[in-house]
Design a protein around this motif. Sequence first.
Motif, short mmCIF file in Angstrom:
data_model
loop_
_atom_site.label_atom_id
_atom_site.label_comp_id
_atom_site.label_asym_id
_atom_site.label_seq_id
_atom_site.Cartn_x
_atom_site.Cartn_y
_atom_site.Cartn_z
N LEU A 88 0.83 -1.20 0.00
CA LEU A 88 0.00 0.00 0.00
C LEU A 88 0.87 1.25 0.00
O LEU A 88 1.82 1.36 0.77
N ALA A 89 0.52 2.22 -0.86
CA ALA A 89 1.35 3.42 -1.03
C ALA A 89 0.72 4.67 -0.42
O ALA A 89 1.19 5.79 -0.67
N GLU A 90 -0.31 4.51 0.37
CA GLU A 90 -0.94 5.64 1.04
C GLU A 90 -1.68 5.14 2.28
O GLU A 90 -2.01 3.96 2.38
N ASP A 91 -1.88 6.06 3.23
CA ASP A 91 -2.75 5.73 4.35
C ASP A 91 -4.18 5.71 3.85
O ASP A 91 -4.63 6.63 3.15
N GLU B 118 -10.44 8.45 10.56
CA GLU B 118 -9.26 7.82 11.16
C GLU B 118 -8.57 6.93 10.13
O GLU B 118 -9.16 6.53 9.12
N ILE B 119 -7.27 6.62 10.39
CA ILE B 119 -6.52 5.76 9.47
C ILE B 119 -6.98 4.31 9.65
O ILE B 119 -6.91 3.76 10.75
N ALA B 120 -7.45 3.75 8.57
CA ALA B 120 -7.90 2.35 8.61
C ALA B 120 -6.74 1.40 8.37
O ALA B 120 -6.60 0.37 9.04
N ILE B 121 -5.88 1.71 7.38
CA ILE B 121 -4.70 0.90 7.05
C ILE B 121 -3.55 1.86 6.75
O ILE B 121 -3.71 2.81 6.00
N HIS B 122 -2.41 1.58 7.32
CA HIS B 122 -1.25 2.45 7.13
C HIS B 122 -0.51 2.13 5.83
O HIS B 122 -0.49 0.99 5.36
N LYS C 76 1.47 -4.63 3.55
CA LYS C 76 1.29 -5.62 2.47
C LYS C 76 -0.15 -6.09 2.49
O LYS C 76 -0.66 -6.55 3.52
N ILE C 77 -0.80 -6.00 1.36
CA ILE C 77 -2.23 -6.27 1.29
C ILE C 77 -2.50 -7.77 1.23
O ILE C 77 -1.95 -8.47 0.38
N ASP C 78 -3.33 -8.24 2.14
CA ASP C 78 -3.76 -9.64 2.14
C ASP C 78 -5.28 -9.68 2.22
O ASP C 78 -5.95 -8.65 2.09
N ALA C 79 -5.84 -10.87 2.40
CA ALA C 79 -7.29 -11.00 2.42
C ALA C 79 -7.93 -10.17 3.53
O ALA C 79 -9.02 -9.60 3.36
N ALA D 280 -10.51 -6.75 2.97
CA ALA D 280 -11.84 -6.58 3.57
C ALA D 280 -12.01 -5.16 4.11
O ALA D 280 -13.08 -4.55 3.97
N VAL D 281 -10.95 -4.63 4.72
CA VAL D 281 -11.02 -3.26 5.25
C VAL D 281 -11.07 -2.25 4.10
O VAL D 281 -11.81 -1.27 4.15
N LEU D 282 -10.25 -2.49 3.05
CA LEU D 282 -10.28 -1.61 1.89
C LEU D 282 -11.69 -1.53 1.31
O LEU D 282 -12.19 -0.44 0.97
N ALA D 283 -12.33 -2.68 1.19
CA ALA D 283 -13.69 -2.71 0.65
C ALA D 283 -14.66 -1.95 1.56
O ALA D 283 -15.52 -1.22 1.08
N SER D 284 -14.48 -2.12 2.87
CA SER D 284 -15.36 -1.44 3.83
C SER D 284 -15.18 0.08 3.78
O SER D 284 -16.08 0.83 4.17
N CYS D 285 -14.01 0.52 3.30
CA CYS D 285 -13.75 1.96 3.17
C CYS D 285 -14.06 2.46 1.76
O CYS D 285 -13.73 3.61 1.41
N GLY D 286 -14.65 1.61 0.93
CA GLY D 286 -15.06 2.03 -0.39
C GLY D 286 -13.93 2.16 -1.40
O GLY D 286 -14.08 2.85 -2.42
#
Length: 400
Positions: free
Chosen positions: A35-38, A141-145, A149-152, A156-162
């Motif tokens: 991931l290249a961004e928060d 708030e930051i969901a993923i920093h 490294k993106i995994d399953a 799921a969090v990425l999807a929840s954040c649209g």
Amino acid sequence: MINYNKALEIIKHEIEKLTLHTEEVDIYESFNRILAEDVIADVDLPPFDNSAVDGYAIKYSDRKEWKIIGEISAGNYSAFNLTENDAVMITTGSKLPANADTVIPIEDVEVEGDLLKLQPNAFIKKGMNIRTQGNDLRKNEIAIHSFTKIDAKTIAVLASCGKDKVKVFSKLKAAILATGDELIPINEKPEGDKLRVSNIYSLYSAIKEMNHTVINLGFTKDDKEIITQKVKAALEMDINLFITTGGVSVGRYDFLKEVFEEQGVKEKFWKVNIKPGKPIYFGVYEKDERRILVFGLPGNPVSSLVNFYVFIKPAIDFLFKQNEMNLLTATLQNDLKKKDGKRHFSRGILFEENGEWKVTSEFSQSSGNLVEMSRANCLIEIEEDRMNPKKGEKVKCILI
């Protein structure tokens, strides 16, 4: 000749000078990328108070019986104004009625028509079995920093954040070249003193396993003119890493070190006090804002792959802020021979028994023994000043 720690620090110092580029990919293509961004939450997670179990929503009181006045399932919310006498059947994840503050699990109640009764031995507490709005994460708030490294789980969090599109770091590009008069294609049967080329396949797979891009330049004979042409062509490519195997020792036909110098590669070190893999070469090529890290690995198949695991892989992980080495401490199950002042990376089989990590290394440590390398799941790291580790002693193991 330098020691292992110094060599690795030199590589890290040079690799962090590489420019990391970014790109946007579909969420389906983001698995195993960095991931290249928060990622910022655009809504509260969860976005509403909901039930953590299948059961009955109530407004808490000391009652043991309630009247069932309706039901709510996930995605099918209905508004109810509960009194202390009322209960609403609710499924896991369903939005709670506005004034409900407790959910009784379905296994703790009995239902007779529209009458709900608490089981004699059941216990209820105000607020139980409710996931409150924003309990996981608040909006903005930051969901993923960045650098995750993106995994399953993270998808799921990425999807929840649209995030249907995800900003990730571009993959590194590596080119691989093997040298040696003894090498033949793998679809030919070796005769006399010939060997099927294996290094380009193991290194190719090792880089692909890290999810980076690889260009296979094949293999060439120990002919300086041909090697020069191959190296020159590689250094003109749009690559970040140029990895060769063979031709970097002190033999009569080891031309690569000389060719690197003639083509403008600046040597950073040659030979490291390790076993296997001592002849490793590392240099940097810079031209027209291009920067290529050049690795000359030994030709022995095991030495080549070990060099990748203890130098190149941790350097790439360092660049992308990942865990550089997956290390475990284990108990030796057999004596190891080590009588020199080199740092050894011995192949081993790591296993867990009765809650304790153990490692055995009761097979050949020959730098040409590919079969036993394939059976190993770790490298046993033995420091320079440690001699002949004995059964029962603790050792560091690098998972491979």
